[in-house]
Structures are given as structure tokens and as C-alpha cells.
Design an enzyme around this catalytic site. Sequence first.
Site, PDB file in Angstrom:
ATOM      1  N   SER D  26       0.815  -1.212   0.000  1.00 62.61           N
ATOM      2  CA  SER D  26       0.000   0.000   0.000  1.00 62.61           C
ATOM      3  C   SER D  26       0.845   1.256   0.000  1.00 62.61           C
ATOM      4  O   SER D  26       0.312   2.357   0.110  1.00 62.61           O
ATOM      5  CB  SER D  26      -0.910  -0.012   1.234  1.00 62.61           C
ATOM      6  OG  SER D  26      -0.135  -0.192   2.409  1.00 62.61           O
ATOM      7  N   ASN D 113      -1.507  -2.529  13.876  1.00 65.42           N
ATOM      8  CA  ASN D 113      -2.959  -2.395  13.929  1.00 65.42           C
ATOM      9  C   ASN D 113      -3.402  -1.134  14.659  1.00 65.42           C
ATOM     10  O   ASN D 113      -4.278  -0.410  14.191  1.00 65.42           O
ATOM     11  CB  ASN D 113      -3.574  -3.640  14.591  1.00 65.42           C
ATOM     12  CG  ASN D 113      -3.326  -4.904  13.789  1.00 65.42           C
ATOM     13  OD1 ASN D 113      -2.796  -4.839  12.681  1.00 65.42           O
ATOM     14  ND2 ASN D 113      -3.704  -6.050  14.332  1.00 65.42           N
ATOM     15  N   THR D 158     -41.078  24.476  -8.517  1.00 67.86           N
ATOM     16  CA  THR D 158     -41.268  23.120  -8.009  1.00 67.86           C
ATOM     17  C   THR D 158     -41.550  22.284  -9.238  1.00 67.86           C
ATOM     18  O   THR D 158     -42.195  22.756 -10.184  1.00 67.86           O
ATOM     19  CB  THR D 158     -42.430  23.006  -7.001  1.00 67.86           C
ATOM     20  OG1 THR D 158     -43.636  23.397  -7.634  1.00 67.86           O
ATOM     21  CG2 THR D 158     -42.189  23.871  -5.776  1.00 67.86           C
ATOM     22  N   HIS D 159     -41.008  21.062  -9.271  1.00 66.10           N
ATOM     23  CA  HIS D 159     -41.157  20.195 -10.447  1.00 66.10           C
ATOM     24  C   HIS D 159     -40.594  20.869 -11.695  1.00 66.10           C
ATOM     25  O   HIS D 159     -41.024  20.579 -12.814  1.00 66.10           O
ATOM     26  CB  HIS D 159     -42.625  19.826 -10.700  1.00 66.10           C
ATOM     27  CG  HIS D 159     -43.373  19.316  -9.514  1.00 66.10           C
ATOM     28  ND1 HIS D 159     -43.612  17.985  -9.303  1.00 66.10           N
ATOM     29  CD2 HIS D 159     -43.933  19.960  -8.456  1.00 66.10           C
ATOM     30  CE1 HIS D 159     -44.310  17.834  -8.174  1.00 66.10           C
ATOM     31  NE2 HIS D 159     -44.503  19.025  -7.651  1.00 66.10           N
ATOM     32  N   SER D 280     -15.490  24.245 -26.888  1.00 65.66           N
ATOM     33  CA  SER D 280     -15.669  22.962 -27.548  1.00 65.66           C
ATOM     34  C   SER D 280     -14.547  22.767 -28.540  1.00 65.66           C
ATOM     35  O   SER D 280     -14.039  23.730 -29.113  1.00 65.66           O
ATOM     36  CB  SER D 280     -17.009  22.966 -28.268  1.00 65.66           C
ATOM     37  OG  SER D 280     -17.029  22.016 -29.307  1.00 65.66           O
ATOM     38  N   LYS D 286     -19.394  27.658 -28.113  1.00 60.86           N
ATOM     39  CA  LYS D 286     -19.780  27.072 -26.831  1.00 60.86           C
ATOM     40  C   LYS D 286     -19.110  27.720 -25.618  1.00 60.86           C
ATOM     41  O   LYS D 286     -17.936  28.085 -25.664  1.00 60.86           O
ATOM     42  CB  LYS D 286     -19.481  25.571 -26.818  1.00 60.86           C
ATOM     43  CG  LYS D 286     -20.311  24.753 -27.796  1.00 60.86           C
ATOM     44  CD  LYS D 286     -21.816  24.859 -27.588  1.00 60.86           C
ATOM     45  CE  LYS D 286     -22.348  23.993 -26.481  1.00 60.86           C
ATOM     46  NZ  LYS D 286     -21.929  22.636 -26.428  1.00 60.86           N
ATOM     47  N   ASN D 288     -19.303  26.206 -22.092  1.00 67.21           N
ATOM     48  CA  ASN D 288     -19.869  25.087 -21.356  1.00 67.21           C
ATOM     49  C   ASN D 288     -19.579  25.170 -19.857  1.00 67.21           C
ATOM     50  O   ASN D 288     -18.482  25.539 -19.463  1.00 67.21           O
ATOM     51  CB  ASN D 288     -19.302  23.778 -21.905  1.00 67.21           C
ATOM     52  CG  ASN D 288     -19.742  23.539 -23.336  1.00 67.21           C
ATOM     53  OD1 ASN D 288     -20.864  23.864 -23.717  1.00 67.21           O
ATOM     54  ND2 ASN D 288     -18.840  23.000 -24.144  1.00 67.21           N
ATOM     55  N   GLU D 293     -20.727  20.696 -14.242  1.00 67.75           N
ATOM     56  CA  GLU D 293     -21.041  19.327 -14.659  1.00 67.75           C
ATOM     57  C   GLU D 293     -20.176  18.300 -13.930  1.00 67.75           C
ATOM     58  O   GLU D 293     -20.662  17.263 -13.477  1.00 67.75           O
ATOM     59  CB  GLU D 293     -20.845  19.173 -16.168  1.00 67.75           C
ATOM     60  CG  GLU D 293     -21.861  19.948 -16.988  1.00 67.75           C
ATOM     61  CD  GLU D 293     -21.471  19.975 -18.461  1.00 67.75           C
ATOM     62  OE1 GLU D 293     -21.978  19.153 -19.215  1.00 67.75           O
ATOM     63  OE2 GLU D 293     -20.635  20.833 -18.842  1.00 67.75           O
ATOM     64  N   TYR D 320      -8.791  -6.901  13.660  1.00 71.89           N
ATOM     65  CA  TYR D 320      -8.240  -6.375  12.416  1.00 71.89           C
ATOM     66  C   TYR D 320      -8.250  -7.450  11.328  1.00 71.89           C
ATOM     67  O   TYR D 320      -7.892  -8.601  11.566  1.00 71.89           O
ATOM     68  CB  TYR D 320      -6.799  -5.891  12.635  1.00 71.89           C
ATOM     69  CG  TYR D 320      -6.225  -5.288  11.376  1.00 71.89           C
ATOM     70  CD1 TYR D 320      -6.477  -3.972  11.045  1.00 71.89           C
ATOM     71  CD2 TYR D 320      -5.481  -6.060  10.487  1.00 71.89           C
ATOM     72  CE1 TYR D 320      -5.982  -3.413   9.864  1.00 71.89           C
ATOM     73  CE2 TYR D 320      -4.982  -5.517   9.305  1.00 71.89           C
ATOM     74  CZ  TYR D 320      -5.240  -4.192   9.008  1.00 71.89           C
ATOM     75  OH  TYR D 320      -4.773  -3.658   7.839  1.00 71.89           O
ATOM     76  N   GLN D 325      -7.458  -2.286   4.896  1.00 71.40           N
ATOM     77  CA  GLN D 325      -6.557  -1.442   4.102  1.00 71.40           C
ATOM     78  C   GLN D 325      -7.315  -0.687   3.010  1.00 71.40           C
ATOM     79  O   GLN D 325      -6.896   0.391   2.583  1.00 71.40           O
ATOM     80  CB  GLN D 325      -5.474  -2.316   3.472  1.00 71.40           C
ATOM     81  CG  GLN D 325      -4.514  -1.556   2.580  1.00 71.40           C
ATOM     82  CD  GLN D 325      -3.430  -2.478   2.055  1.00 71.40           C
ATOM     83  OE1 GLN D 325      -2.806  -3.201   2.821  1.00 71.40           O
ATOM     84  NE2 GLN D 325      -3.233  -2.465   0.757  1.00 71.40           N
ATOM     85  N   LYS D 328      -8.391   3.217   2.771  1.00 73.41           N
ATOM     86  CA  LYS D 328      -7.555   4.349   2.399  1.00 73.41           C
ATOM     87  C   LYS D 328      -7.863   4.910   1.012  1.00 73.41           C
ATOM     88  O   LYS D 328      -8.086   6.122   0.885  1.00 73.41           O
ATOM     89  CB  LYS D 328      -6.080   3.972   2.526  1.00 73.41           C
ATOM     90  CG  LYS D 328      -5.638   3.959   3.969  1.00 73.41           C
ATOM     91  CD  LYS D 328      -4.232   3.449   4.138  1.00 73.41           C
ATOM     92  CE  LYS D 328      -4.134   2.841   5.529  1.00 73.41           C
ATOM     93  NZ  LYS D 328      -4.985   1.628   5.714  1.00 73.41           N
TER      94      LYS D 328
END
Lengths: 462, 462, 462, 462
Positions: D26, D113, D158-159, D280, D286, D288, D293, D320, D325, D328
Site C-alpha cells: 500500500s 494495527n 417546483t417540479h 468545444s 460554446k 460550457n 457538470e 483487524y 486497508q 484508504k
Amino acid sequence: MPQRNDPVESPTAGGLDRRALDYTASIDYDRRLYTYDIAQSIAHARMLAKQGIISTNDAEGIVAGLEEIRGEIERGEFPFRQELEDVHMNIEARLREKVGEAAGRLHTGRSRNDQVATDMRLFTMDACDGAVAAVRRLQSALLDLAEANREVVIPGYTHLQRAQPVLLAHHLLAYFEMLERDAERFADCRRRGDVLPLGSGALAGVPYPVDREFLARELGFSRLADNSIDAVADRDFVVEFIAAAAACLMHLSRLAEEIVLWSSAEFGFVRLPEDFATGSSIMPQKRNPDVAELARARSGRVYGHLVAVLTVLKGLPLAYNRDLQEDKPALFDTVDTLLPTLDVFAAMLPSLRVDAERAAGAAADPSILATDLADYLVRKGLSFREAHRAVADLVRYADSQGKRLSGLALEEYRRFSPLFDDDALRLDVQAALAARDVPGGTSPRQVAAALKRARQRLASNA
Amino acid sequence: MPQRNDPVESPTAGGLDRRALDYTASIDYDRRLYTYDIAQSIAHARMLAKQGIISTNDAEGIVAGLEEIRGEIERGEFPFRQELEDVHMNIEARLREKVGEAAGRLHTGRSRNDQVATDMRLFTMDACDGAVAAVRRLQSALLDLAEANREVVIPGYTHLQRAQPVLLAHHLLAYFEMLERDAERFADCRRRGDVLPLGSGALAGVPYPVDREFLARELGFSRLADNSIDAVADRDFVVEFIAAAAACLMHLSRLAEEIVLWSSAEFGFVRLPEDFATGSSIMPQKRNPDVAELARARSGRVYGHLVAVLTVLKGLPLAYNRDLQEDKPALFDTVDTLLPTLDVFAAMLPSLRVDAERAAGAAADPSILATDLADYLVRKGLSFREAHRAVADLVRYADSQGKRLSGLALEEYRRFSPLFDDDALRLDVQAALAARDVPGGTSPRQVAAALKRARQRLASNA
Amino acid sequence: MPQRNDPVESPTAGGLDRRALDYTASIDYDRRLYTYDIAQSIAHARMLAKQGIISTNDAEGIVAGLEEIRGEIERGEFPFRQELEDVHMNIEARLREKVGEAAGRLHTGRSRNDQVATDMRLFTMDACDGAVAAVRRLQSALLDLAEANREVVIPGYTHLQRAQPVLLAHHLLAYFEMLERDAERFADCRRRGDVLPLGSGALAGVPYPVDREFLARELGFSRLADNSIDAVADRDFVVEFIAAAAACLMHLSRLAEEIVLWSSAEFGFVRLPEDFATGSSIMPQKRNPDVAELARARSGRVYGHLVAVLTVLKGLPLAYNRDLQEDKPALFDTVDTLLPTLDVFAAMLPSLRVDAERAAGAAADPSILATDLADYLVRKGLSFREAHRAVADLVRYADSQGKRLSGLALEEYRRFSPLFDDDALRLDVQAALAARDVPGGTSPRQVAAALKRARQRLASNA
Amino acid sequence: MPQRNDPVESPTAGGLDRRALDYTASIDYDRRLYTYDIAQSIAHARMLAKQGIISTNDAEGIVAGLEEIRGEIERGEFPFRQELEDVHMNIEARLREKVGEAAGRLHTGRSRNDQVATDMRLFTMDACDGAVAAVRRLQSALLDLAEANREVVIPGYTHLQRAQPVLLAHHLLAYFEMLERDAERFADCRRRGDVLPLGSGALAGVPYPVDREFLARELGFSRLADNSIDAVADRDFVVEFIAAAAACLMHLSRLAEEIVLWSSAEFGFVRLPEDFATGSSIMPQKRNPDVAELARARSGRVYGHLVAVLTVLKGLPLAYNRDLQEDKPALFDTVDTLLPTLDVFAAMLPSLRVDAERAAGAAADPSILATDLADYLVRKGLSFREAHRAVADLVRYADSQGKRLSGLALEEYRRFSPLFDDDALRLDVQAALAARDVPGGTSPRQVAAALKRARQRLASNA
């Protein structure tokens, strides 16, 4: 089938295509909010009258009607109707049948958006209380089991390999700690969710002189939602409850795994009594730990609900969107999974029969004292790394001879370090336990103190 | 409450604590497997008789009894009992009431482990067929809508910014393609799941001369499970079905999002008729796209089920574990979410009223032709990168002047490239559409051909 | 820091704020697509020349430049630049340094939207091939282990309780079957994803006479994407790959769990050699099955990626949105998790030392033959249910006497059924195995045939 | 390649097969824990000396060596070695090179540990602090934007249908509230995670007279872990951090969605400046909203990490296991996703140019006042339901006439209720805003107060 232009029946779903109605109606599951919805409507009616927005007469009629409706629902006599979509509209329509036009005044200064948010918060606050109480019951059962088996030694495991001996009570107290954090998380969720949405209207607040403080007091909220848009768009309290439940069920899945392991023929540390073991349709000898297995699996169910609700909320523009209706199946099933799991564990634990002898036998595996041998050498002056290496080589030697550590002679020990003396051969499990006498350690003294503290904590929470 | 030592009633759950029984019983939801369970038991009884394992007489009694039971269940008259745990034991116990001891012979050479696996595969195979059929219906509705609006132009979007004009039909055909893949995935799932577990017993096979080929033929399976342990431990077919459903609902969530956008006041490309729009409890003007919103949200629900089932299976040792019971709530609710969503879209699409004028107005945004201006310069000899840069500068200039591209004079164009000529100002949406005449492109010619191909594909699948 | 108005450098990110650039740049991870991107650009340049869209001269320069660039990247000499955002723009900018203005012609009739979709499909198709090959290697290792331990008997488990004896080879073949389905799913994913996006442009197709069939042939695609919008918006192939990987890792998590169990002191069926067991920093005796534990855990990692990608796609309007960039970290890490896990298992399995004696001892647990005792009574004429009940009572009696089944006398057996005879006491594990001689069963004859079939299947796939 | 029997180098991975080592190492990612690991080791060495477990001389050498190592890592000069597995063993081995045998005494009374659990808690506590600070910065940017646009009116939705007019500032304050809860959750996570594991050893505590209180003080922990098994097995703090981050990113995904919508041509409420808009590769016009996003998408990434960690922990027996591990990669990437997202929003918001006119135009849609018309009728004596119905019919009528509400004459209003009077026609957006003057409502007075409160809250948190 609903007729279009039938506004009395449903101001919202009157003209809906039957397929659209079936797809959108929530009455099958949101009916369980009725008790909160009625309490809220009663408080709202009283407030409207108090503020002079409706007449006292109307308010009294509404309250009486709502109480009748509560009775009908409780007695299973309420005529729920799919075409009225949800619990709110079902109750409002029924109220109209009972008190006529006054029912139409109840929705003054309120929208379904703040109404359902209020119901859902009340439900969740109760669910938090219920979860905390169930956690406490399970903690108590764990403590009972720990105290009843104070002397029992088991091998502690890491990587499912025997590592060092521990007291079973110490092991069980690890779960007590996990549950303690769970209870805290449910309490945090309750505290944070304890905010009144009512008065937020559809999203912008309401153009009536409503008394939100009065509503909060009546309904048991500590604070008002500070922003009307957030109040109708927020479902954090649902996410937070399900996240807390997921963590709690994750803990129970670990305990469940251990019950499955321990009740296997290979471990044999506990035995499930017949009333908590299931038979096989074909194998007559089986005593299966089905309760533990299902509990283990049901963590997945609640993980799924957490994903569901987070996905629903992802990328939703403000304020209310119908997507939010999907909070209910996820939340309700989480509650219906969590509480019974906590309760069935609390019921099952007292029935476990611990096989102290079998456990002790496993804990007497001499290799489990290898760390203590290394620590022995450290006390004789080696650095820990040298000591670790010497014992590792000793273990490897024993292994190559097909012997256990306890089967070696002192001279064999000495090949790996001249510091070994007779007393090294006398290291035993009890000494190993007693040596770990640091706060949090598994020595009998520490564990006794921990049991006492745990009992006190429970008592102070009762 | 179940009495202990009541083995006739339940050979498996007879002595269970009520809380354990309630926690583990699945009859509330697995009863929907009854039709598969009965079909399977009939086939099994016939096979046992054919092989001389039970008598013909017993088999005939069993079959007749099972057919009576099917009738009882269909008429809602079957006395389901919680203490019998599941659909299998409920049916077996009822059969015993009808045919006596012969019922006890039905379980010869069979375990609940291979029995439930067989039921679940039959259910899933049917669900795949149902999903494919519903996908086809929705594809057909998409095609109808596309054909009815062949001429309609909308702005194509990337990043929700207007990008290039496209035909609405072309846009809708993109969903046709997605659904085509969905149908394929359900078919793949069916093919892979089409394997008979029965005969695998608890996990090791059965010590009777059963005829598994006969069973497969009777029940409509194409192949036998090749390994008895895998046969009872495998739930890949559940995972695969839910994964296919998750992808399908993901597609529908995208279409739903577009319906929500397009029916907003800001876009206004479609209008929802009253029978597919929901009102507000408070705002009289609202026509909310609740169906689309709920469909969008329900993707999350099925994502959740996928996580649930994958989590359940993670780290399970072989063979059967009770954890596997949790496959059912997830699978059943996936089917109950997926099929109605496909169907309600198929119902809603024909009712959408496309506002071709509004769409055309948006598609006439001059900036949408900027790519075509760059391609114009390429045809005049510039490299695409130079052309792109020149037009980008032109757009920036127009912007700084508060003008649209179509409002600039030729000499303004020429400041950015001397290659611009009068015809550059005459570029229009129709030309832009027609120019994209490559396979897969949005030119009217290509789209007409694509519509035809799609219609043929549907016909060949019917 | 990038300078605004530096269009040569980046036509797309030229003026970006550094923080926005850092947040959006993908060059750190998408650079691994370079080989596909260059192959694609070479094919595109050749096609443009063939179609007369650019000159042959330009195309030759571009191809030569791209080949140089490939060499630079392979040698680690390529100057990747964060301010050029992604692999496509890095390569294009470098190409400009090498061949000047011609580089600007390469992007004719292509957009990053179809370009990246093409790269990603090529990557995924290779990943499918790689996954299938790795699955085959692991299947081969499983077969080797099974064949090397043909005679080894272990207890088969359900609910982690000993159920019936099985051959270890039979048990291992269950994993062979799971992996067989995994390989099929990767192949299905490849087949479905094998569709060329190039030629779809930004979303609407391109206004040049491109030859998409030529591109497909050059790049090894079997079909063209039929709809340009779908071609740039679709990431089903990513979802499907990760879903197949999740199922495969779920299978490996089950095998991993069993390796952890079997190498525990309690089971002891296998022993990990030192080169596949990890020590402890503190406990000298430990031989931990870390590889298996990490493999078990990494199923979760890929489940997470599946959720990530499904969430990203949820509710995205068509066509391309930048959200799609998030497909890469999820897909790449899935490949980097899946393939090493398959490979490390293939490496580890041959090193497992099976303790046949220990396994046989566990399989000799007399209770494991209880089903066979019931089947014995059935052969003597009892119904299976009666037989099951009689044996269950017998087991319960033995238990109450603190005895095992094999320790009871015939007269004790007869208390539960007079049909028991001497031969009942002679039932043994070998007989139980041999009796399960149905297709898919664990009898030595069936398992030998299954091993042979499996070997043939592998050979035919090689 | 590591040599077997090379115990100096690695007491834990010395003899590992290279493939197993690569699979389990690791060091590539856990090296970022170095600062916590070194701080911990320094504290541990001092404590060991203080308690007389090692000599002061040894402790001083260790501390000096560790400080040198810290410098080497900070300067990028540290020779990380894959065969030493992880950050702990890399540092210990390097320390041995510097100070010889004394290094071997550092691991006295400590295991990896409890060591890694301590590092991870320190990391997470810092991450919580970092998250709270970043949330505060974003809240501040939201407040700035709200205050700078105090008068701007937008349609509340709303909606995604226009519902009622609201102040943009009120809308932005909804996000302020969400972030407030996020900050609280990170603080709760920190508080609950603020528990010292060190002293728990491998799982059972340590057999040395360590001073855990001293360690806690040195390292900034408020409490000791109460149970050594829980201390090494618990990763609740990781789950809780990621869950809090998932909720926070869910909020940001909603804000991101609105930025995408608002910057579309159709809404046009805000305009992204060039330094936060991306171009773009093909469409020169564009601008964007890529930042928004990607932020929207990255919620999915963290949802995935939450699933990953919950799955990893599901069903793990104590204490343990190497599975841990996998906490992480999930935690680290969550931090690396969350903090930059908060920061890039804080950077982007000030640059948004609000188009107040465009927003006001949308908010002037007459249908947006329909609720106010109903409330008008209520004030004239109708019940809300009757009023709602009358206005709904009025809206439907206007629609059928192709008119907007404001285009109808008073007599047309009166067809639906005789209570309508001239003043009904004079209802306007400002009046609608002002009317919602309840706590939490959108009236300018309430919003001004809310802004002030928010500013104070921020100041008090600074």
C-alpha cells in the site's frame, strides 16, 4: 376510475390517466404517516384559529373530524382511495365528508410540500428515538452475556488467525462500543432534523400571519426551519438516518458473522438453542443460524436504501420535486429492517450457550503466546524487532518439526535466543491476559472496570 | 404461536421462537412464487413416478392436490400461515391436509435449496420476457412519436448548451438504441439463467435416480446446472437482471429529465396533457411532470437493489446460506419498478404535444450554426483549427457587441476571415441538417432510413 | 499558468481560471488512452485523405508525427501539459509542433465527443479480452488444484454448518462455473460495445463525406453506431463492464472467504505457504491470508465504481455532458483491480497445500450422514417427511446423550424407526458420495466427467 | 525482488511472492500518512522513555532519526520501497539505517494495527477540519453573491415548473443552510472520531506500562479508545466522513444542476465568464459549464466510495483484517474530491454574472401569481379549496383562450368567482414577495434578516 373535472375529490390528481395515477399514487405506503399528518393538521387548525385566519368554529369542527378519522384509521375502517393519491388528500377528502366546507379551510397557509416534510421529520424523529431505545436494549443484552461469561477466554483473532487470548467479555464490549456510536449518530440525526418546515408553504413561505413558534411547540419541534426553500427541498434527515442505520447494521453484520462462525462445528464456541436455530427441509441434523445470516444480509438491504436516496437527490434542482416521494419506501423499509434486527439480536443473545471449555481449548493454542514470548525477550533486553525475529524463527522451527511451541524443550528455545529461561515455558494464557492491563486492554481488571462503566452508561441513558 | 415438537406442521421451523420466526419468515413476499413452485412440484412428482421412486398413485394424488392448491391461491382462499415460514412449506403442509402421507413423498430427492433456486430462475426468466416485451412497447411508442414529428427540429445540446440543430426524430431514436441494448441484456440474462437447478439437492446432488432432463423439458429449461454446489449457491441471474434493469432505468431517467426540461416554461418544447400532468395542492396553475420525475427517481431505487444484492453475496462461503433469501425483495421490487415505468412511458409518450414552433425558434438561434461556419471556412481552404479559431473570435466579437451572429454584417465577418462571402450569411438550419448526411447523422435522409430500419427491427422482434 | 487568448495552445481551455483548469483537466488519468487515440487519429487521417478531405501529403505528415508521438510517450519523453486538459489536446498540440498547420486539419469531421467515445470503446474491448484471458487462467489453476486433489473429501456446508460430504474437486468446480459465466459476460459486453462512434461529430454527425466503414475496419470495429446522438452520449459499455467485473469479484470474494476460513486453525483444510502468507508486525506466529482478505475487500471497491458510474449517468440529458469524464477513473480502476485479483488467485492457488487428512476428519463427522440415514428409511418404505422426522429425533436424542450418531447402538436407532438395520450403521462418507451420482452431483464418477468436460471447455476456448 | 529470510528488511513481508507483494503493498497511497506516522512515533518514543520502557538515549536517537526522515520525505528524497509494503515499515526500515538497533525498540508496545488506526484518525480529524473550513469559504461566497444581488427576483420552481416568485438571495440561502448542516456533520464526525487507539496493540492491549493519556495529549486526542478490540477493528470514522461528504456533494450536485440550467440559453439567469466556461473542440460558440457538470458527476464518485467502504466492512469478524486497508483509497479520494469541489465553487460563484432582467422577465410570468389569486379569494371569504378550484378553472380557461392570466379582463375573472375585483388584477410579483413575510419566507424583510444572521453565524465560526 377518477373522472376528470371532479375537483371536490382531488384538487391535484382529478384528471389523471389511470396508469399515471397508479404510477404516482403513494397511499399504499404513505398511509403510515397518518398519525403525524393528523397531529399536524390539528395543530395547524388551532393555529389558524388562534391567529384569526379561520374561525374557532371551523377549527373545532376540523379537530373533531380529524380525531374521528384517526379512530377510523386505527380501527382499520378508513376507506383509503387510490385516486386520492396520498395520505394527505385521503384525509382531507374524508374530512370534507365529515365537516363539509370547513375542511377546505384547513389547507390555508399550507402546501403539501411543507406538510409532507413536517410529517417525514416527525416520523424520522420518532424513528431515531426508537432506534436509540433498541440499541440500548441490545447493549444491555450484550452486557448480560458478557457478565454471565466473565471468565470465558477465547482466542482473539486478526485475519481470522488466532492472535492473542482475550476475554469473551472484552470481545463483546467491542460491540457495546460500536452500538454506543450508533446511538450517538441516531441522536445527532434527531437533533439536526428537529426543525419545523410548516409555514414554508409550497416553497416561498405563506402570505398569512401564521404562528410558526406555536406550531413548533404543539408538534414538539425545537426550532423553525430558517429558509422556506430548503425546508421543502431538504431530505438530509432521511439520508442521515439511513446512513446511521447502515453503519449500525454493518456492526450487526459483523456480530452475525461471528455467531455464524462460532456456532460452526469447527469453532464450536457457542451453541444455538432450538428456538433460535432453524432446521433443514432435507438434512435432519441441521441447526442453522438463520437469524444471524439474515441479519448479515440485511445490511445490504439498507446499504441499498442509502444508495437509492442519495441517487434520488443527486442533481435535483430546488425546490420540491416529485422525486422526493421516493424517500418514503427507502426510509420506511430501513426502519422496518433496523429495529427488528436490533430486537431479534437482543432476544437471541441471552439464549446463546457458550462452550467455555471449547473456547478455552482454542485459546490454549500455544502459538497464541508467541507475542508474549517476544515481549519476554524484550524484558530480558532484546529490542522488540530482534525478539520478534527470534520467536518467528522459533515458530518456524517448531512448525518444521511438526510440533507446537509447548512441545519444544528449553534447549530448542535457546537455539533461537540464549535469553530464554525456564520461566519462558511457563507463560500461559492467564498471564498473557493479566499482562494487558492498560486502559482498554483485556486484563480481567480492566474488563471488570469496563463492564462496570458500561453498565453505568446504560443506566444513565435509561 | 408455533408449538415446539410439532413436526408435522413444520419440519424446519417447528420450535422457533416467535421473534426468530417473524424475523426469518418470507411467506409475505415469496408467496408470489407459488405458480412456479406448483409447476415444479408437479413436474417433480411426475418424474419421481416415472422413475419408480414413488408410486403412480401417489404422484397422481400429489398432482391433483397441487392443482387444487393453485386454484385456492388464485381465488385468494389459500390459508397462508406465517409459522410455516415460506411458500414451499405452506404448500407442502396444505398438500398433506389434502392427500395425507403421499405429500411427505414429494420432497424425495429434492431440497428447499434446489427448489427455491428453480422457482427463482423460472420467475427471472419470465421477468426477462416481460421486460423485453415492455421495452418493445416503449420502442414502438418512441417510433410513433418520432414519425408523427418527422419534420420537427430542436436544438441538439451538449452541456445543456445549444450545440447543433437536430431532428427531434433523430433525438428520439437515440433512446430507441438505448432500449435496443436493454432488450439484448435482458435476453442475455434469460439465456444465461436458463439452467435447471433441480436435482442438486441440498448441495451435493441426490441419491435417487432422478431424471433431470425430463424435469428440464417439463419446466422449459434448456440446460441442466452442471454443478450441484453452484446450482444452489448461485444468484448471478438475479444480479444480472437487476443490473440490466438499472441500466434501463438509467436510460429512462435521462428521457425523464428531458421531459421535465422540455415541459418547463423555459424550454416549452412539449406540453403535458392534463391526464399526464399533476396539479398542486396550493398552486392552481401547475401542470407538473410527476410521472417523469418519479421515473427519474426510481432509477435510484433499482440502483439500491443492485447494491443490496451484491452486498448480500459478498464474501458468502458456499453453498446455500440463508442470506440468499434477501434476493427476493430486491428482485421482486425491481420487476415491480421496471415494468410499470416502461409501461407508463409507453402510455405517456403518445400524449405529449410537441410545440414544433417553439422548438424551431430555439433551433434558429444563430450561434447554433457556428460549427457550420467553421466548416464553411474549411471548405474554403482553412484548416479546421484555424477556422474554429476565426469563428470563435467572431462569436466573441458578436457577443461583445450585444449582437447575434445573424445580426452582423459581412464586413464584420470578414474581419475574422477574408474567406467569408455572402453565402456564409445564408447558412441555415435546414442546410446544417442536410449536411450531416453520414450514416448515423441527423440529415432528413439518414433519419428517414433509420426510422424505417427501426420499424423493421421492431417487426422482426414481434 | 495558461494565458487567455492563446488559441494555438488550447482551443478549448485557453482562458480558463487555473482552479477551473485543475478541477477539469483529465490528463493525469486519460493519458493511458494514448495508444487508442493515436491509432484512431492515424485511421482518421488516412480516411480523410482517401476521401479527398485533406491532402495525402498532410495525411502522411500527420501519421508520421503521430507515430513519433507514440514513441515519445512509450519512452516516457512526452511533455504532458496540464493546461492542455486531456490526452486529445496534448497530442494535437504536440502534433502541431511537429507538422505545423497540417495538425489543424486532423480534427476535420471529428469532435472530442466522438473521439473520446471511440477511445473508450477500444479500451473497453481490450479490457474485455484481458478479463476473459485472466478468467481462463484462473479457471485453469482451479482445475489443476481440483485434479491434484481428486480424492480429497471435505464437508459440504450450508449455513456454514456441515451438511453433506463433497469432493473438494466438486467444490472447486463450482467456482469454475461462476467464472464461466463471468467470461461470457465480458464477451457479451465486448460484442455489444463493438460499435464505432467516430463520424458522429459533436452529436449530429459530420458535414464531410467521411467513410465510417473504412474507419471501422481500420480500428477493428464490427459495426457503426447507428445514431450519432446515442454514440456520444452512451456509456452503457462502461456500466456493463463494471457490472460484469463486480459479479466476477463477488465470486472471488466468496472464494477468498473460503480460503480465509480454510486456512484458519479451526478449519485447517489448507495451509498457505510463506510466499502467500503475510506476517504480523508484532505477533511472530502469524501467517495471514492477506491476499485473500484484500481480494474479498476489493469487491467493494468495484461495487463502488458501479454505483459511481450509474449515479453519474442518472438523469443526464442528451447528448454529451462533461459528467461523462467521470467514467474514466471508475473504469480504469476497475480494470486495475479486476485483472490483478484474477492473476494473484491464479498464482496463489497452486501454492495452497491441502490437508486431506484434516478435511477428511471433518467430513467424517457422523451427523453429516443424517440425510443418508433418512434416505435409507425412504428406501425401506417411509415417506421422506417421516424419515426426516425420525432421523431428526434420533439426532436430537444423540445430542441429549452427549453422543455422536456413530456412537449409538442399533437398538437406540430402532427406538426412532424399526426399519433401521445393521447396514444403517455401515453408511459412510464414501457411500454417501457415490450415491449422489446424478448429473451435477458429487459422486466421483460425475466429478471425473465434470473435470474432463471443464478441461475440454478450456481447451476449446484457448 | 525481496529475498526470503531477510528479516531486517521486512519482518512482515520478507518472504512474499512478488505477485502477492504487489497485490498487497500500500506504500503507493498510504505514504501520504507519513506526517501522522512520524508524529505518532515521536510521541510513542517519548512515552516509552518517560515510562522507562526504553532508554532516554534510544528515544532521543529515534526522535532525531524520525525528524530527519520527515525532512527527506518533504524534500522528495525518501527512498520508498515497494517490498517494505507500507509507510510504517518503510519508515521503520529507514530509521534502522539511521539509528541502528534502537529503531527496533520503537515498536515496543505497539502494533501496526493500533498504529495505522491512529494515523487514520489523525488524518480524518484533519480532513474534517479542512472540510469545515472549505464549507465556510463556500458559504461566504454564497453570501457575497446573495448580497450583491439582493433585489434580484427569480421564479421559484417546483417540479421545474414556475411556482412562485422568490428572491435569488433567498434561493441561495437555501444552499447556505444545507452547507451549515454539512459543517455540523463534519464536526460531529471529528468529535466522535477523536479517540486514541494507540496502546491497543494488535487487538488485546499491550503488556507494557504505557501512558496512553500522555500519548493522547501529545497527539491532540481528547479521549482514549475504551476497548482495544474495537480500537483496531473500527472504521466508523471513515464511513461517517464519507457519508458526510456524500451528503455535501449531493448538495453541490443540486447547485451544479442549477448553474447548468441557469446558464442555458433557455433560462439565461446567469452567464459564465470565460474563465469558468470551457470551449468545444468543434463548436466555436460554446461556453460550457464544465466545472458544474463535473461537480455534479463527482457526487457519484463519493457515493461509490461510501458503498465501497460499507461493503468492505460488511460481515468482517473482529478484530483487524487486511480488508481494512481498503479504507484508504476510498477515504483519500473522497477528501481529494470534496475539498477541490468546495473550493472551485467558492472560486466560481463570484464570477457568475446574474442577468437580473432575464430573471425578472421569467418571474413576471403571470401564472406564477395564481396562488396569490387564490389567497386573494380566501381573504374575500372563500375556503382555500374553493379558491384553488376557481383559480385553477380560470387558468384552464386562459389556457384554452391562448392567453396569459394578465391578458384576461375582469369580467373573465368574474366568471370564475364574483369575488374578483379590480385589485385582483393589480397583484404583482413585488406584492407576492412582500406577502410571504413569515419567518423563513422570501419577503425582502425576512431575507434581509436572514442574510444578516447568516453573516453573523459565519463570523462566529471564523
